[in-house]
Scaffold this motif. Sequence first.
Motif, PDB file in Angstrom:
ATOM      1  N   VAL A  63       3.019  28.133   3.962  1.00 34.87           N
ATOM      2  CA  VAL A  63       3.583  29.442   3.623  1.00 34.87           C
ATOM      3  C   VAL A  63       4.037  30.177   4.890  1.00 34.87           C
ATOM      4  O   VAL A  63       5.117  30.766   4.911  1.00 34.87           O
ATOM      5  CB  VAL A  63       2.565  30.284   2.818  1.00 34.87           C
ATOM      6  CG1 VAL A  63       3.000  31.738   2.739  1.00 34.87           C
ATOM      7  CG2 VAL A  63       2.380  29.702   1.436  1.00 34.87           C
ATOM      8  N   VAL A  64       3.236  30.115   5.936  1.00 33.08           N
ATOM      9  CA  VAL A  64       3.614  30.776   7.189  1.00 33.08           C
ATOM     10  C   VAL A  64       4.860  30.115   7.774  1.00 33.08           C
ATOM     11  O   VAL A  64       5.793  30.800   8.201  1.00 33.08           O
ATOM     12  CB  VAL A  64       2.441  30.754   8.195  1.00 33.08           C
ATOM     13  CG1 VAL A  64       2.897  31.192   9.585  1.00 33.08           C
ATOM     14  CG2 VAL A  64       1.306  31.645   7.704  1.00 33.08           C
TER      15      VAL A  64
ATOM     16  N   THR B 294      -6.324  24.204   1.219  1.00 31.37           N
ATOM     17  CA  THR B 294      -6.074  25.632   1.386  1.00 31.37           C
ATOM     18  C   THR B 294      -5.455  25.927   2.749  1.00 31.37           C
ATOM     19  O   THR B 294      -4.469  26.664   2.849  1.00 31.37           O
ATOM     20  CB  THR B 294      -7.376  26.428   1.215  1.00 31.37           C
ATOM     21  OG1 THR B 294      -7.904  26.165  -0.089  1.00 31.37           O
ATOM     22  CG2 THR B 294      -7.152  27.903   1.408  1.00 31.37           C
ATOM     23  N   ILE B 295      -6.007  25.357   3.796  1.00 27.15           N
ATOM     24  CA  ILE B 295      -5.466  25.569   5.143  1.00 27.15           C
ATOM     25  C   ILE B 295      -4.045  25.019   5.227  1.00 27.15           C
ATOM     26  O   ILE B 295      -3.149  25.653   5.791  1.00 27.15           O
ATOM     27  CB  ILE B 295      -6.389  24.940   6.209  1.00 27.15           C
ATOM     28  CG1 ILE B 295      -7.690  25.747   6.285  1.00 27.15           C
ATOM     29  CG2 ILE B 295      -5.706  24.882   7.565  1.00 27.15           C
ATOM     30  CD1 ILE B 295      -8.778  25.100   7.113  1.00 27.15           C
ATOM     31  N   GLY B 296      -3.823  23.863   4.631  1.00 26.87           N
ATOM     32  CA  GLY B 296      -2.482  23.283   4.624  1.00 26.87           C
ATOM     33  C   GLY B 296      -1.478  24.172   3.920  1.00 26.87           C
ATOM     34  O   GLY B 296      -0.354  24.349   4.390  1.00 26.87           O
ATOM     35  N   LEU B 297      -1.872  24.734   2.782  1.00 26.82           N
ATOM     36  CA  LEU B 297      -0.972  25.620   2.043  1.00 26.82           C
ATOM     37  C   LEU B 297      -0.680  26.899   2.820  1.00 26.82           C
ATOM     38  O   LEU B 297       0.454  27.391   2.807  1.00 26.82           O
ATOM     39  CB  LEU B 297      -1.550  25.951   0.672  1.00 26.82           C
ATOM     40  CG  LEU B 297      -1.540  24.799  -0.338  1.00 26.82           C
ATOM     41  CD1 LEU B 297      -2.296  25.196  -1.599  1.00 26.82           C
ATOM     42  CD2 LEU B 297      -0.123  24.394  -0.670  1.00 26.82           C
ATOM     43  N   ILE B 298      -1.680  27.441   3.483  1.00 27.04           N
ATOM     44  CA  ILE B 298      -1.473  28.644   4.293  1.00 27.04           C
ATOM     45  C   ILE B 298      -0.495  28.353   5.430  1.00 27.04           C
ATOM     46  O   ILE B 298       0.426  29.139   5.693  1.00 27.04           O
ATOM     47  CB  ILE B 298      -2.808  29.197   4.824  1.00 27.04           C
ATOM     48  CG1 ILE B 298      -3.619  29.781   3.670  1.00 27.04           C
ATOM     49  CG2 ILE B 298      -2.585  30.236   5.912  1.00 27.04           C
ATOM     50  CD1 ILE B 298      -5.039  30.161   4.027  1.00 27.04           C
TER      51      ILE B 298
ATOM     52  N   TRP C 126      10.660  30.241   8.979  1.00 28.88           N
ATOM     53  CA  TRP C 126      11.958  29.567   8.834  1.00 28.88           C
ATOM     54  C   TRP C 126      12.947  30.453   8.092  1.00 28.88           C
ATOM     55  O   TRP C 126      14.093  30.615   8.512  1.00 28.88           O
ATOM     56  CB  TRP C 126      11.764  28.243   8.098  1.00 28.88           C
ATOM     57  CG  TRP C 126      13.047  27.551   7.773  1.00 28.88           C
ATOM     58  CD1 TRP C 126      13.876  26.902   8.651  1.00 28.88           C
ATOM     59  CD2 TRP C 126      13.659  27.448   6.490  1.00 28.88           C
ATOM     60  NE1 TRP C 126      14.964  26.395   7.979  1.00 28.88           N
ATOM     61  CE2 TRP C 126      14.853  26.710   6.650  1.00 28.88           C
ATOM     62  CE3 TRP C 126      13.310  27.891   5.221  1.00 28.88           C
ATOM     63  CZ2 TRP C 126      15.693  26.430   5.579  1.00 28.88           C
ATOM     64  CZ3 TRP C 126      14.154  27.602   4.166  1.00 28.88           C
ATOM     65  CH2 TRP C 126      15.325  26.883   4.352  1.00 28.88           C
ATOM     66  N   ARG C 127      12.514  31.052   6.995  1.00 26.83           N
ATOM     67  CA  ARG C 127      13.406  31.914   6.211  1.00 26.83           C
ATOM     68  C   ARG C 127      13.794  33.171   7.002  1.00 26.83           C
ATOM     69  O   ARG C 127      14.936  33.623   6.934  1.00 26.83           O
ATOM     70  CB  ARG C 127      12.733  32.305   4.900  1.00 26.83           C
ATOM     71  CG  ARG C 127      13.654  33.056   4.001  1.00 26.83           C
ATOM     72  CD  ARG C 127      13.141  33.133   2.598  1.00 26.83           C
ATOM     73  NE  ARG C 127      14.164  33.739   1.756  1.00 26.83           N
ATOM     74  CZ  ARG C 127      13.929  34.649   0.849  1.00 26.83           C
ATOM     75  NH1 ARG C 127      12.705  35.051   0.622  1.00 26.83           N
ATOM     76  NH2 ARG C 127      14.906  35.161   0.144  1.00 26.83           N
ATOM     77  N   SER C 128      12.847  33.715   7.744  1.00 24.87           N
ATOM     78  CA  SER C 128      13.136  34.896   8.552  1.00 24.87           C
ATOM     79  C   SER C 128      14.211  34.591   9.587  1.00 24.87           C
ATOM     80  O   SER C 128      15.150  35.377   9.774  1.00 24.87           O
ATOM     81  CB  SER C 128      11.859  35.367   9.240  1.00 24.87           C
ATOM     82  OG  SER C 128      12.136  36.371  10.179  1.00 24.87           O
ATOM     83  N   ARG C 129      14.097  33.451  10.248  1.00 26.18           N
ATOM     84  CA  ARG C 129      15.099  33.074  11.251  1.00 26.18           C
ATOM     85  C   ARG C 129      16.461  32.848  10.607  1.00 26.18           C
ATOM     86  O   ARG C 129      17.495  33.236  11.155  1.00 26.18           O
ATOM     87  CB  ARG C 129      14.650  31.830  11.999  1.00 26.18           C
ATOM     88  CG  ARG C 129      13.495  32.088  12.929  1.00 26.18           C
ATOM     89  CD  ARG C 129      13.056  30.836  13.634  1.00 26.18           C
ATOM     90  NE  ARG C 129      11.930  31.139  14.518  1.00 26.18           N
ATOM     91  CZ  ARG C 129      11.184  30.223  15.097  1.00 26.18           C
ATOM     92  NH1 ARG C 129      11.427  28.943  14.892  1.00 26.18           N
ATOM     93  NH2 ARG C 129      10.175  30.578  15.862  1.00 26.18           N
TER      94      ARG C 129
END
Length: 51
Positions: free
Chosen positions: A26-27, A19-23, A32-35
Motif C-alpha cells: 500500500v505504501v 500484513t507487513i507485506g500488504l502494508i 508510485w501514484r503520488s509521483r
Amino acid sequence: MMPDLGKYAGPVLGSYAVTIGLIVLVVALSVWRSRRMKRALEAVEARAGRK
C-alpha cells in the motif's frame, strides 16, 4: 523477545508476514501514484503556462 506461540506459531507468523507485506504494498503504490500524479500535474501546468 518473542512469546511462545506453541502450535499456532506458523499461522500467527504467517499472518504477520502477510500484513507487513500488504502494508509495504500500500505504501509503495501510494508513493508510485503520488509521483505519477505529480508528473501529470506538472505537464498540465506547463501546457497552461505556454498559452
